[in-house]
Design an enzyme around this catalytic site. Structure first.
Site, PDB file in Angstrom:
ATOM      1  CB  CYS A   1       1.749   7.372  -3.613  1.00  0.00           C
ATOM      2  SG  CYS A   1       2.710   5.786  -4.007  1.00  0.00           S
TER       3      CYS A   1
ATOM      4  CE1 TYR B   1     -10.141  10.162   1.896  1.00  0.00           C
ATOM      5  CE2 TYR B   1      -9.765  10.619   3.997  1.00  0.00           C
ATOM      6  CZ  TYR B   1      -9.164   9.995   2.841  1.00  0.00           C
ATOM      7  OH  TYR B   1      -8.098   9.086   2.677  1.00  0.00           O
TER       8      TYR B   1
ATOM      9  CB  THR C   1      -8.408   6.842   6.766  1.00  0.00           C
ATOM     10  OG1 THR C   1      -8.411   7.897   6.174  1.00  0.00           O
ATOM     11  CG2 THR C   1      -6.965   6.636   7.751  1.00  0.00           C
TER      12      THR C   1
ATOM     13  NE  ARG D   1      -0.594   6.072   6.885  1.00  0.00           N
ATOM     14  CZ  ARG D   1      -1.294   6.951   6.359  1.00  0.00           C
ATOM     15  NH1 ARG D   1      -2.438   6.684   5.758  1.00  0.00           N
ATOM     16  NH2 ARG D   1      -0.756   8.289   6.252  1.00  0.00           N
TER      17      ARG D   1
ATOM     18  NE  ARG E   1      -6.637  16.458   9.604  1.00  0.00           N
ATOM     19  CZ  ARG E   1      -5.973  15.963   8.264  1.00  0.00           C
ATOM     20  NH1 ARG E   1      -6.832  15.272   7.530  1.00  0.00           N
ATOM     21  NH2 ARG E   1      -4.674  15.755   8.160  1.00  0.00           N
TER      22      ARG E   1
ATOM     23  CG  ASP F   1       0.260  12.482   0.635  1.00  0.00           C
ATOM     24  OD1 ASP F   1      -0.105  11.291   0.905  1.00  0.00           O
ATOM     25  OD2 ASP F   1      -0.249  13.582   1.098  1.00  0.00           O
TER      26      ASP F   1
HETATM   27  C1  0GY Z   1      -1.576  11.212   3.850  1.00  0.00           C
HETATM   28  C2  0GY Z   1      -2.331  12.304   4.621  1.00  0.00           C
HETATM   29  C3  0GY Z   1      -3.710  12.290   5.049  1.00  0.00           C
HETATM   30  C4  0GY Z   1      -4.621  11.174   4.716  1.00  0.00           C
HETATM   31  C5  0GY Z   1      -4.351   9.995   4.795  1.00  0.00           C
HETATM   32  O1  0GY Z   1      -5.001   7.837   4.882  1.00  0.00           O
HETATM   33  C6  0GY Z   1      -5.297   8.843   4.873  1.00  0.00           C
HETATM   34  O2  0GY Z   1      -6.637   9.249   4.752  1.00  0.00           O
HETATM   35  O3  0GY Z   1      -3.112   9.528   5.009  1.00  0.00           O
HETATM   36  C7  0GY Z   1      -4.191  13.562   5.660  1.00  0.00           C
HETATM   37  O4  0GY Z   1      -5.303  13.767   5.528  1.00  0.00           O
HETATM   38  O5  0GY Z   1      -3.252  14.233   6.409  1.00  0.00           O
HETATM   39  O6  0GY Z   1      -0.551  10.837   4.102  1.00  0.00           O
HETATM   40  O7  0GY Z   1      -2.054  10.909   2.881  1.00  0.00           O
END
Ligand code: 0GY
Length: 305
Positions: free
Chosen positions: A32, A49, A77, A124, A130, A257
């Site tokens: 999460c 994003y 991210t 990670r 993307r 998640d």
């Molecule tokens: C997830 C999946 C996504 C995003 C990220 O760190 C993130 O931005 O993990 C995704 O967009 O597939 O595991 O949260």
């Protein structure tokens, strides 16, 4: 600082249902995130994003509502390599949250020690194009070798089509390796087809590789359940997740998640996501391994000795 959400961004589900499936005592939500809040923990300049805010207090309220005992907060991210929001959540949890960070080669030993003291237990590496800009593999390998002495592991996120190209790197990592969301299989392909077989082969040949059997809502083509609730939610994901759970019961993890970044079509009810678990881990023993024993061994080993 106020942040404008990415157009079309779906907010997390405000009133999740109470799961019908009762989680075993001590269950861990092992994937999460926290997002900001942006005015306290600004989002990174290099982000792809801008999410809604999703605070630690809201995460902990969800944990209690669903019946989890603990969380593993994975660096998202949108915060880049600024781990303050994630570390703050771990610190504020009173020992009920551990974390997975994102670091650059410039991270100092002192910073790694500080993160460890606050509950971080992994880094990670993200290969989803993307979401992140490219990082050279020699930098990632250097990071992996520096975090290994802390007993940390590496979490990898990639898409199934990229596995052949990434295979040599993944299988050379010196730590336990945890794959996010089963390596994102295309669930419209056969569960015994060459793409998913390659993933199974990687886990079979490398017993340091684990998988999160998470994110049915992200992988599913068939989608959430019909309103009458009779049909299993995300049923096309079930054979994939079930195969991994039954083949590698001691190397699987599960997570909500929450707050579900980048979903375009629907936002899952987190209570229904919990109700997905008995479809993929069909016995109390498998459920206990998935939700308690495995995450405890990886994130709270001092409590399992
Ligand atoms: C997830 C999946 C996504 C995003 C990220 O760190 C993130 O931005 O993990 C995704 O967009 O597939 O595991 O949260």
């Amino acid at each position: 600082m106020a942040f404008e959400k990415t157009p079309g961004w779906l907010d997390w589900y405000a009133n999740p249902s109470k799961p019908r499936f009762q989680l075993p005592a001590g269950a861990v939500d092992a994937h999460c995130h926290v997002f900001g809040p942006g005015d306290q923990f600004p989002f990174a300049a290099e982000r792809k994003y801008t999410p809604c805010d999703a605070s630690k207090a809201q995460l902990f309220a969800l944990r209690d509502h669903l019946g989890f005992a603990r969380n593993v907060v994975v660096q998202a991210t949108c915060h880049g390599a600024d781990n303050r929001a994630m570390v703050d959540a771990c610190r504020a949890s009173g020992g009920k949250a551990r974390g997975v960070a994102t670091v650059k080669r410039t991270v100092t030993e002192h910073e790694l020690q500080g993160m460890h003291a606050n509950g971080v237990r992994g880094v990670r590496f993200n290969f989803v194009k993307r979401l992140v800009d490219f990082t050279p593999k020699d930098e990632l390998m250097e990071i992996a070798s520096r975090i290994a002495p802390f007993g940390w592991h590496v979490v990898i996120y990639f898409e199934a089509v990229d596995l052949p190209e990434l295979w040599d790197f993944f299988t050379a990592l010196p730590t336990t390796v945890v794959v996010d969301h089963m390596g994102r299989p295309d669930v419209s392909k056969p569960v015994d087809g060459p793409e998913f077989e390659l993933f199974i082969k990687m886990m079979r040949e490398h017993d340091n590789i684990w998988s999160k059997v998470s994110c049915p809502e992200r992988l599913s083509v068939s989608g959430p359940p019909a309103l009458d609730g009779e049909q299993a939610a995300y049923r096309d994901v079930v054979p994939f997740a079930r195969r991994i759970v039954e083949t590698f019961p001691d190397r699987v993890l599960w997570g909500t998640d929450w707050p579900h970044p980048n979903l375009k079509n629907h936002m899952p009810d987190d209570g229904l996501l919990v109700d997905f678990i008995p479809h993929i881990a069909t016995t109390p023993e498998l459920q206990r391994k998935l939700l308690v024993d495995n995450p405890m061994r990886l994130y709270w080993p001092e409590e399992t000795r």
